[in-house]
Design an enzyme around this catalytic site. Sequence first.
Site, mmCIF file in Angstrom:
data_model
loop_
_atom_site.group_PDB
_atom_site.id
_atom_site.type_symbol
_atom_site.label_atom_id
_atom_site.label_comp_id
_atom_site.label_asym_id
_atom_site.label_seq_id
_atom_site.Cartn_x
_atom_site.Cartn_y
_atom_site.Cartn_z
ATOM 1 N N LYS A 164 17.581 91.252 29.243
ATOM 2 C CA LYS A 164 17.777 90.932 27.827
ATOM 3 C C LYS A 164 16.944 89.692 27.458
ATOM 4 O O LYS A 164 16.204 89.696 26.503
ATOM 5 C CB LYS A 164 19.264 90.694 27.567
ATOM 6 C CG LYS A 164 19.588 90.383 26.134
ATOM 7 C CD LYS A 164 21.090 90.259 25.918
ATOM 8 C CE LYS A 164 21.372 89.687 24.547
ATOM 9 N NZ LYS A 164 22.785 89.517 24.267
ATOM 10 N N GLU A 174 16.449 85.707 38.942
ATOM 11 C CA GLU A 174 16.413 86.784 39.935
ATOM 12 C C GLU A 174 15.443 87.886 39.504
ATOM 13 O O GLU A 174 14.605 88.356 40.284
ATOM 14 C CB GLU A 174 17.813 87.405 40.111
ATOM 15 C CG GLU A 174 18.846 86.493 40.738
ATOM 16 C CD GLU A 174 19.615 85.654 39.724
ATOM 17 O OE1 GLU A 174 19.093 85.403 38.612
ATOM 18 O OE2 GLU A 174 20.738 85.232 40.047
ATOM 19 N N GLY A 198 24.983 91.554 27.397
ATOM 20 C CA GLY A 198 24.427 92.105 28.639
ATOM 21 C C GLY A 198 25.332 93.138 29.290
ATOM 22 O O GLY A 198 24.904 94.232 29.652
ATOM 23 N N ARG A 199 26.605 92.817 29.426
ATOM 24 C CA ARG A 199 27.515 93.739 30.131
ATOM 25 C C ARG A 199 27.935 94.921 29.261
ATOM 26 O O ARG A 199 28.686 95.791 29.710
ATOM 27 C CB ARG A 199 28.723 92.975 30.673
ATOM 28 C CG ARG A 199 29.469 92.187 29.633
ATOM 29 C CD ARG A 199 30.440 91.203 30.267
ATOM 30 N NE ARG A 199 31.034 90.295 29.287
ATOM 31 C CZ ARG A 199 30.491 89.171 28.866
ATOM 32 N NH1 ARG A 199 29.306 88.806 29.318
ATOM 33 N NH2 ARG A 199 31.097 88.409 27.990
ATOM 34 N N HIS A 245 42.222 104.230 53.643
ATOM 35 C CA HIS A 245 42.155 103.864 55.058
ATOM 36 C C HIS A 245 41.692 102.429 55.241
ATOM 37 O O HIS A 245 41.306 102.028 56.337
ATOM 38 C CB HIS A 245 41.236 104.831 55.794
ATOM 39 C CG HIS A 245 41.791 106.227 55.788
ATOM 40 N ND1 HIS A 245 42.645 106.694 56.752
ATOM 41 C CD2 HIS A 245 41.652 107.225 54.885
ATOM 42 C CE1 HIS A 245 42.994 107.937 56.463
ATOM 43 N NE2 HIS A 245 42.412 108.290 55.334
ATOM 44 N N LYS A 259 23.514 78.433 37.485
ATOM 45 C CA LYS A 259 22.097 78.766 37.261
ATOM 46 C C LYS A 259 21.272 77.489 37.126
ATOM 47 O O LYS A 259 20.195 77.358 37.704
ATOM 48 C CB LYS A 259 21.941 79.543 35.938
ATOM 49 C CG LYS A 259 22.331 80.985 35.965
ATOM 50 C CD LYS A 259 21.869 81.625 34.651
ATOM 51 C CE LYS A 259 22.544 82.941 34.372
ATOM 52 N NZ LYS A 259 22.263 83.470 33.044
HETATM 53 O O1 F6P Z 1 25.391 86.906 34.712
HETATM 54 C C1 F6P Z 1 25.029 86.320 33.517
HETATM 55 C C2 F6P Z 1 24.168 87.212 32.672
HETATM 56 O O2 F6P Z 1 23.788 86.492 31.556
HETATM 57 C C3 F6P Z 1 24.859 88.514 32.283
HETATM 58 O O3 F6P Z 1 25.684 88.419 31.197
HETATM 59 C C4 F6P Z 1 23.697 89.412 32.089
HETATM 60 O O4 F6P Z 1 24.108 90.747 32.126
HETATM 61 C C5 F6P Z 1 22.837 89.020 33.259
HETATM 62 O O5 F6P Z 1 22.990 87.621 33.364
HETATM 63 C C6 F6P Z 1 21.390 89.394 33.156
HETATM 64 O O6 F6P Z 1 20.765 88.815 32.044
HETATM 65 P P1 F6P Z 1 19.385 89.332 31.507
HETATM 66 O O7 F6P Z 1 19.542 90.753 31.070
HETATM 67 O O8 F6P Z 1 19.026 88.432 30.371
HETATM 68 O O9 F6P Z 1 18.370 89.235 32.620
#
Ligand code: F6P
Length: 540
Positions: A206, A212, A267-268, A384, A504
Site C-alpha cells: 500500500k 521487508e 492494509g488488512r 492431535h 519499525k
Molecule cells: O503491519 C503493519 C502494516 O502497516 C499492515 O497494516 C499492512 O498490512 C502491512 O504493514 C504492509 O503494509 P504495506 O502494504 O504498506 O507494505
Amino acid sequence: MSKLTDLSAWQALETHYYDMAEVQLRELFVSDPQRGERLTAEGAGLYLDYSKHRVTDETLKLLLALAAEAGVEKKRDAMFAGEKINITEGRAVLHTALRAPRDAVINVDGKNVVPDVHEVLDRMGEFADQIRAGKWLGYTGKPIKNIVNIGIGGSDLGPVMAYEALKHYSQRDLTLRFVSNVDGTDIAEKTRDLDPAETLFIVSSKTFTTQETMTNARTARQWLLSALKDDAAVARHFVAVSTNATEVQKFGIDTANMFGFWDWVGGRYSMDSAIGLSVMIAVGPDNYRELLAGFHDMDEHFRTAPADKNLPMLMGLIGIWYNNFFGAESVAVLPYDQYLAYFPAYLQQLDMESNGKHITLEGQTVDYQTGPIIWGQPGTNGQHAFYQLIHQGTKLIPCDFIGFCQTLNVLPPHHDLLMANVFAQTEALAFGKTYEQVIADGVDPKIAPHRVFDGNRPTSTILADRLTPRTLGALIALYEHKVFVQGAIWDINSFDQWGVELGKVLASKIAPELDSKAEPDLKHDSSTNTLIRRYRARRG
Ligand code: F6P
C-alpha cells in the site's frame, strides 16, 4: 457516548453473568429440545449454529441491547456511507466499496469511488487474462509461468490465504509463490528453482515503503538482472500494486504496470483490492468476481439483516460475552478444510491488528478487555496437537468450527470422516463425559477423574455447502464484520495500527548499527547494547 461499562445493558450482563457462570450446556439442551434448530442463523450462503454457546434467550436479549446502546448499527451505517470513521488517520473505511456492484454509488469527499474500483478490476482482468493465456511475454520472449507476490501483512496474508483456499479453481500450469519475510531465506527458497525469464514479480505494498517488501523487491530485481542483464527487463517482469505512484516510479516500475487502490482501504482489509492480483491471475477474473460477489452478499446481509439474525452481529456479541464477562482470552478458529490452512493466520492480522487497542475513540484508556488472541489450524491436525487443552485444560477457549457439506476432492470416506470429527468435537466439547459415565464404562475409579470431560466448552459451527470463491468471500466478510461489531462496542478505532510503528522505527535505527564497521555509539538499554555487540562480534 457514555462509557461502555456504564451502559445499562453492560451492567445487566455483569449481573446476568453470575446467573450463567455455572449453567451447563447439558441443562440448556435438555430444557429446550429445539435449541439446536432455534439458535441458528443463515446468511450469504453460510449457516451458523450458535446453540452450543453458554447463552440463554435472556443473554442474547441483553447482548443485543448492548449492541443497540453502543450504537453498532449507526456506526455500521457510517462505515458503509464512507464517513471518516478512522479518526486517527482521518480516513473513510470503505473496503465494502471494493466489492460493490458496478452501478452502486459510494461517495468519498463528494466523489463516487465505484467507477474507479471497477476500472482497476477491469485492468487487472485484462492483465490476468494475458498471463493466463501465455500472452504476457517476459523479456526474452518466453511466456510467464511463475508469479511471485512480494508483500507483507495485509499485502501478503490475504492473497496467500485466498490462493491456497481457491487452489482447486486455479490454473495449474502457473506457479504462485508468496514472499513476505525480510529473512533472506524466504526469497532464496521461493526463487531457487524458478527461471527468471519466466517469472513475474508483483510488488504489493500500500505504502511502497515497507522495509521487508522493498528489501525483497530489490533482491528480486538483482536476481532477475543477474540472469537477464538488462534493466529493460524490469518492465516485463515487475508490476506493482500500491497507492503510492511516486515510490513505484522511483523503484523503476512503469506506472502503466501499476494497479492502484486508495487510502480508504486498510492494509488488512485490502485482499479484495488490487492486492488480490495474484489470486485473480491464479483463479481467473470470473472466479475473482465471484469472490467479490460473496463479500458483497455478506456486506448486504450485515447491512440489512435484523440484529438477532445477523451473523457478524451474533458472532461479535457472543465473542464479547466470553471476552468481557467470562474472561476468555483467546478464540480458536478451526477450519475443517485443508484449503483453509492459512485462514487462522489471515484472521490473526484481521482481528488482532484491528482490535488490539486500549484507547477509546475519545482518547481514554479502556477499563475492560478488548481484542482476543486468535489462533488455530486446520482440523483434524489440531486435534492431535492442542485440543487436549481445549477439552480438559483450565482455560476457556471458545472455538469456531468451519466445515463444508461437499468436498472438492471426492475420495470416500475422507470427507465423511472429516465432518464426523467436526460434529464429534463440538458435541464432546459441549457435553463432555461425566464421572458416572466413565465409571459405567468400567474404568478404574483411581483413573476415572483423568477421563472425565467437564464439557460446557463453547463452540460455533459455521457450515457452508461447498468451498467456492463466493463462499470464501462471504466467510472473509463475515469475520471482517465480526471484528467491526466488536470494535464498535469496545469504542476503539479498529482501522489504525500505531502499535506496529515503534518496532519499525527502532529496527531502522538499529540496522545501520549492525552493519557499522566502527564501534557504534550504542544508545540503547544495557540489554539491547549487549545483544548488538555480541551479534556484531559474531556475525562474520
Ligand atoms: O503491519 C503493519 C502494516 O502497516 C499492515 O497494516 C499492512 O498490512 C502491512 O504493514 C504492509 O503494509 P504495506 O502494504 O504498506 O507494505
